[in-house]
Design a protein around this motif. Sequence first.
Motif, PDB file in Angstrom:
ATOM      1  N   CYS A   1       0.857  -1.190   0.000  1.00 51.89           N
ATOM      2  CA  CYS A   1       0.000   0.000   0.000  1.00 51.89           C
ATOM      3  C   CYS A   1       0.897   1.245   0.000  1.00 51.89           C
TER       4      CYS A   1
ATOM      5  N   CYS B   1       0.124   3.119   3.772  1.00 52.47           N
ATOM      6  CA  CYS B   1       0.495   2.539   5.069  1.00 52.47           C
ATOM      7  C   CYS B   1       1.587   1.470   4.970  1.00 52.47           C
TER       8      CYS B   1
ATOM      9  N   VAL C   1       1.397  -1.611   4.147  1.00 49.91           N
ATOM     10  CA  VAL C   1       0.997  -2.993   4.378  1.00 49.91           C
ATOM     11  C   VAL C   1       0.911  -3.719   3.021  1.00 49.91           C
TER      12      VAL C   1
ATOM     13  N   CYS D   1      -4.537  -0.166   0.164  1.00 52.43           N
ATOM     14  CA  CYS D   1      -5.054  -1.402   0.751  1.00 52.43           C
ATOM     15  C   CYS D   1      -6.510  -1.316   1.167  1.00 52.43           C
TER      16      CYS D   1
ATOM     17  N   CYS E   1      -7.139   4.151   3.430  1.00 51.74           N
ATOM     18  CA  CYS E   1      -5.900   4.631   2.804  1.00 51.74           C
ATOM     19  C   CYS E   1      -6.187   5.408   1.518  1.00 51.74           C
TER      20      CYS E   1
END
Length: 195
Positions: A21, A24, A26, A38, A42
């Motif tokens: 992402c 963030c 992730v 994601c 976001c």
Amino acid sequence: MDFKINILRVMPIGIEINRKCEICGVVFRVKYLDTRYCSGKCSKVALKRKRDAEAREARLDEVATSIPDIREYISVKEAVAMFNIERGTLYRLIRIGRIPAVNIGVHLTRIKRSDLESMFAKRPEAREEKNKPVPKLYSLEPEDCYTIGEICEKYHIHDSSVWSHVRKYSIPSRQIGNYVYVPKKEIDELYKSDV
Ligand SMILES: [Zn+2]
């Protein structure tokens, strides 16, 4: 035949692709090849950052256009609005003597506009330059390309999906005899998985 139907049912991608992402960090499984975030949360953060950046640009434009053309000395705030330079960088260059400045009082640093003109691009011009799409260079030589069949094999993806992605993402292709060639670089970039 059954195989074909199954693959089509799991479109749009049909293969597992994981990406980081951009907000963030992730790693998540993407639904679409151009998914960048994601979650809805976001995506909202990304949108807000974009809007904030646009609002900042608009504020700077306003400051820049309010400076009379004949004024020779400008403030740091005005310099940041006029030229493609960050405030911190400007202060640093003043401190090390790279840019001459006069102090006419506390927080009243003035810089000669012509000194900046010789060093930096005007901010709107720099912005245009930054937003210009970078022309892509493709090699359509067979050694730099996959055939559609090779892509299906490498990425376990159905040829109808490959075709639709090639069209959707405007990836160039070239037909030689019975084969259609597509640049490896573009395909690997498209189907890359971060994990
Ligand atoms: Zn995220």
